[in-house]
Write a protein that holds these residues in place. Structure first.
Motif, PDB file in Angstrom:
ATOM      1  N   MET A  60      -1.133   0.139 -11.499  1.00 28.91           N
ATOM      2  CA  MET A  60      -2.753   0.166 -11.234  1.00 28.91           C
ATOM      3  C   MET A  60      -3.059  -1.131 -10.472  1.00 28.91           C
ATOM      4  O   MET A  60      -3.959  -1.341  -9.847  1.00 28.91           O
ATOM      5  N   GLY A  61      -2.434  -2.231 -11.304  1.00 27.01           N
ATOM      6  CA  GLY A  61      -2.950  -3.754 -11.009  1.00 27.01           C
ATOM      7  C   GLY A  61      -2.694  -3.894  -9.207  1.00 27.01           C
ATOM      8  O   GLY A  61      -3.576  -4.490  -8.753  1.00 27.01           O
ATOM      9  N   THR A  62      -1.561  -3.614  -9.014  1.00 26.40           N
ATOM     10  CA  THR A  62      -1.385  -3.899  -7.498  1.00 26.40           C
ATOM     11  C   THR A  62      -1.899  -2.798  -6.673  1.00 26.40           C
ATOM     12  O   THR A  62      -2.414  -3.423  -5.460  1.00 26.40           O
ATOM     13  N   ALA A  63      -2.123  -1.920  -7.027  1.00 28.75           N
ATOM     14  CA  ALA A  63      -3.014  -0.663  -6.339  1.00 28.75           C
ATOM     15  C   ALA A  63      -4.385  -0.966  -6.284  1.00 28.75           C
ATOM     16  O   ALA A  63      -5.118  -1.008  -5.098  1.00 28.75           O
ATOM     17  N   PHE A  64      -4.888  -1.794  -7.081  1.00 29.67           N
ATOM     18  CA  PHE A  64      -6.305  -2.065  -7.188  1.00 29.67           C
ATOM     19  C   PHE A  64      -6.635  -3.442  -6.263  1.00 29.67           C
ATOM     20  O   PHE A  64      -7.464  -3.449  -5.402  1.00 29.67           O
ATOM     21  N   GLN A  65      -5.565  -4.177  -6.197  1.00 31.59           N
ATOM     22  CA  GLN A  65      -5.493  -5.506  -5.504  1.00 31.59           C
ATOM     23  C   GLN A  65      -5.516  -4.830  -3.909  1.00 31.59           C
ATOM     24  O   GLN A  65      -6.256  -5.429  -3.248  1.00 31.59           O
ATOM     25  N   ARG A  66      -4.465  -4.125  -3.667  1.00 29.98           N
ATOM     26  CA  ARG A  66      -4.192  -3.611  -2.470  1.00 29.98           C
ATOM     27  C   ARG A  66      -5.713  -2.902  -1.798  1.00 29.98           C
ATOM     28  O   ARG A  66      -6.147  -3.106  -0.670  1.00 29.98           O
ATOM     29  N   GLU A  67      -6.261  -2.115  -2.805  1.00 31.51           N
ATOM     30  CA  GLU A  67      -7.391  -1.357  -2.312  1.00 31.51           C
ATOM     31  C   GLU A  67      -8.539  -2.486  -1.825  1.00 31.51           C
ATOM     32  O   GLU A  67      -9.305  -2.373  -0.960  1.00 31.51           O
ATOM     33  N   ARG A  68      -8.915  -3.519  -2.865  1.00 31.88           N
ATOM     34  CA  ARG A  68      -9.813  -4.512  -2.640  1.00 31.88           C
ATOM     35  C   ARG A  68      -9.548  -5.307  -1.219  1.00 31.88           C
ATOM     36  O   ARG A  68     -10.375  -5.436  -0.431  1.00 31.88           O
ATOM     37  N   SER A  69      -8.204  -5.273  -0.924  1.00 36.61           N
ATOM     38  CA  SER A  69      -7.859  -6.081   0.311  1.00 36.61           C
ATOM     39  C   SER A  69      -8.316  -5.359   1.471  1.00 36.61           C
ATOM     40  O   SER A  69      -8.673  -5.934   2.312  1.00 36.61           O
ATOM     41  N   LEU A  70      -7.769  -4.115   1.318  1.00 40.57           N
ATOM     42  CA  LEU A  70      -8.154  -3.155   2.600  1.00 40.57           C
ATOM     43  C   LEU A  70      -9.894  -3.063   2.856  1.00 40.57           C
ATOM     44  O   LEU A  70      -9.999  -2.847   3.916  1.00 40.57           O
ATOM     45  N   LYS A  71     -10.534  -3.184   1.647  1.00 37.27           N
ATOM     46  CA  LYS A  71     -12.033  -2.796   2.060  1.00 37.27           C
ATOM     47  C   LYS A  71     -12.277  -3.860   2.509  1.00 37.27           C
ATOM     48  O   LYS A  71     -13.571  -3.841   3.284  1.00 37.27           O
ATOM     49  N   ARG A  72     -11.738  -5.085   2.686  1.00 39.81           N
ATOM     50  CA  ARG A  72     -12.244  -6.131   3.445  1.00 39.81           C
ATOM     51  C   ARG A  72     -11.878  -6.323   4.961  1.00 39.81           C
ATOM     52  O   ARG A  72     -12.164  -7.161   5.550  1.00 39.81           O
ATOM     53  N   TRP A  73     -10.907  -5.361   5.173  1.00 40.95           N
ATOM     54  CA  TRP A  73     -10.368  -5.485   6.591  1.00 40.95           C
ATOM     55  C   TRP A  73     -11.577  -4.926   7.548  1.00 40.95           C
ATOM     56  O   TRP A  73     -12.255  -4.201   7.000  1.00 40.95           O
ATOM     57  N   PRO A  74     -11.467  -5.433   8.612  1.00 44.68           N
ATOM     58  CA  PRO A  74     -12.344  -4.703   9.848  1.00 44.68           C
ATOM     59  C   PRO A  74     -11.871  -3.348  10.150  1.00 44.68           C
ATOM     60  O   PRO A  74     -10.855  -2.852   9.736  1.00 44.68           O
ATOM     61  N   ARG A  75     -12.903  -2.671  10.264  1.00 47.14           N
ATOM     62  CA  ARG A  75     -12.495  -1.138  10.588  1.00 47.14           C
ATOM     63  C   ARG A  75     -11.502  -0.654  11.722  1.00 47.14           C
ATOM     64  O   ARG A  75     -10.580   0.163  11.260  1.00 47.14           O
ATOM     65  N   GLN A  76     -11.262  -1.656  12.499  1.00 43.98           N
ATOM     66  CA  GLN A  76     -10.102  -1.270  13.746  1.00 43.98           C
ATOM     67  C   GLN A  76      -8.934  -1.744  13.092  1.00 43.98           C
ATOM     68  O   GLN A  76      -7.844  -0.928  13.178  1.00 43.98           O
ATOM     69  N   TRP A  77      -8.689  -2.512  12.022  1.00 47.33           N
ATOM     70  CA  TRP A  77      -7.420  -2.685  11.458  1.00 47.33           C
ATOM     71  C   TRP A  77      -7.021  -1.501  10.493  1.00 47.33           C
ATOM     72  O   TRP A  77      -6.079  -1.033  10.331  1.00 47.33           O
ATOM     73  N   LYS A  78      -8.140  -0.714   9.783  1.00 47.11           N
ATOM     74  CA  LYS A  78      -7.959   0.377   9.021  1.00 47.11           C
ATOM     75  C   LYS A  78      -7.491   1.317   9.727  1.00 47.11           C
ATOM     76  O   LYS A  78      -6.425   2.215   9.709  1.00 47.11           O
ATOM     77  N   ILE A  79      -7.989   1.488  11.207  1.00 45.48           N
ATOM     78  CA  ILE A  79      -7.808   2.663  12.184  1.00 45.48           C
ATOM     79  C   ILE A  79      -6.235   2.513  12.599  1.00 45.48           C
ATOM     80  O   ILE A  79      -5.602   3.400  12.554  1.00 45.48           O
ATOM     81  N   ASN A  80      -5.998   1.154  12.995  1.00 45.50           N
ATOM     82  CA  ASN A  80      -4.554   1.166  13.351  1.00 45.50           C
ATOM     83  C   ASN A  80      -3.495   1.240  12.168  1.00 45.50           C
ATOM     84  O   ASN A  80      -2.614   1.605  12.660  1.00 45.50           O
ATOM     85  N   LEU A  81      -3.837   0.979  10.812  1.00 46.46           N
ATOM     86  CA  LEU A  81      -2.934   1.281   9.828  1.00 46.46           C
ATOM     87  C   LEU A  81      -2.848   2.704   9.606  1.00 46.46           C
ATOM     88  O   LEU A  81      -1.717   3.098   9.578  1.00 46.46           O
ATOM     89  N   ILE A  82      -3.707   3.616   9.674  1.00 45.29           N
ATOM     90  CA  ILE A  82      -3.685   5.019   9.834  1.00 45.29           C
ATOM     91  C   ILE A  82      -2.855   5.685  10.873  1.00 45.29           C
ATOM     92  O   ILE A  82      -1.888   6.261  10.886  1.00 45.29           O
ATOM     93  N   GLU A  83      -3.239   5.121  12.129  1.00 46.62           N
ATOM     94  CA  GLU A  83      -2.427   5.620  13.408  1.00 46.62           C
ATOM     95  C   GLU A  83      -1.003   5.079  13.591  1.00 46.62           C
ATOM     96  O   GLU A  83      -0.362   5.913  14.124  1.00 46.62           O
ATOM     97  N   ARG A  84      -0.700   4.116  12.874  1.00 53.52           N
ATOM     98  CA  ARG A  84       0.941   3.656  12.967  1.00 53.52           C
ATOM     99  C   ARG A  84       1.717   4.832  12.359  1.00 53.52           C
ATOM    100  O   ARG A  84       2.692   5.070  12.562  1.00 53.52           O
ATOM    101  N   GLU A  85       0.906   5.531  11.010  1.00 51.87           N
ATOM    102  CA  GLU A  85       1.925   6.359  10.313  1.00 51.87           C
ATOM    103  C   GLU A  85       1.410   7.896  10.508  1.00 51.87           C
ATOM    104  O   GLU A  85       2.045   8.542  10.154  1.00 51.87           O
ATOM    105  N   ASN A  86       0.168   7.932  10.754  1.00 54.74           N
ATOM    106  CA  ASN A  86      -0.338   9.369  10.951  1.00 54.74           C
ATOM    107  C   ASN A  86      -1.157   9.358  12.470  1.00 54.74           C
ATOM    108  O   ASN A  86      -2.395   9.481  12.262  1.00 54.74           O
ATOM    109  N   PRO A  87      -0.677   9.224  13.612  1.00 56.26           N
ATOM    110  CA  PRO A  87      -1.392   9.224  14.882  1.00 56.26           C
ATOM    111  C   PRO A  87      -2.381  10.335  15.282  1.00 56.26           C
ATOM    112  O   PRO A  87      -3.394  10.176  15.963  1.00 56.26           O
ATOM    113  N   ASP A  88      -1.994  11.591  14.430  1.00 50.58           N
ATOM    114  CA  ASP A  88      -2.940  12.736  14.856  1.00 50.58           C
ATOM    115  C   ASP A  88      -3.855  12.795  13.660  1.00 50.58           C
ATOM    116  O   ASP A  88      -4.518  13.818  13.588  1.00 50.58           O
TER     117      ASP A  88
END
Length: 98
Positions: A61-89
């Motif tokens: 959970m420690g690394t999961a919470f760290q990653r969660e906090r990091s992703l929440k600070r990302w710009p929206r487009q980076w999050k969209i790119n992350l999703i679409e790289r693995e789940n384009p539909d």
């Protein structure tokens, strides 16, 4: 539901390119089921976020919470790119868990 528990960071959405929610859980199956059933009051229920569009397993959970906090600070487009790289539909990945 499977009894197997996944520690993971995840992204929920209401539709493709829609509202996003990032969370972390020590039991991904249960947590996503709770979101889908509307059992958790708050942001995901208010905006109808029932589609699991991305998740990333973690060993603890420690690394999961760290990653969660990091992703929440990302710009929206980076999050969209992350999703679409693995789940384009923007498929609902919940079925792959249960």
């Amino acid at each position: 539901m499977r009894e197997e528990r996944y520690i993971a960071v995840y992204i929920m959405a209401n539709q493709r390119l829609g509202t996003l929610y990032i969370g972390a859980s020590g039991d991904l199956n249960r947590r996503i089921w709770e979101h889908r059933e509307g059992l958790i009051p708050g942001f995901t229920k208010k905006y109808g976020l029932k589609r699991l569009v991305w998740y990333e397993p973690h060993d603890d959970m420690g690394t999961a919470f760290q990653r969660e906090r990091s992703l929440k600070r990302w710009p929206r487009q980076w999050k969209i790119n992350l999703i679409e790289r693995e789940n384009p539909d923007w498929d609902d990945l919940y079925a792959s868990l249960v």
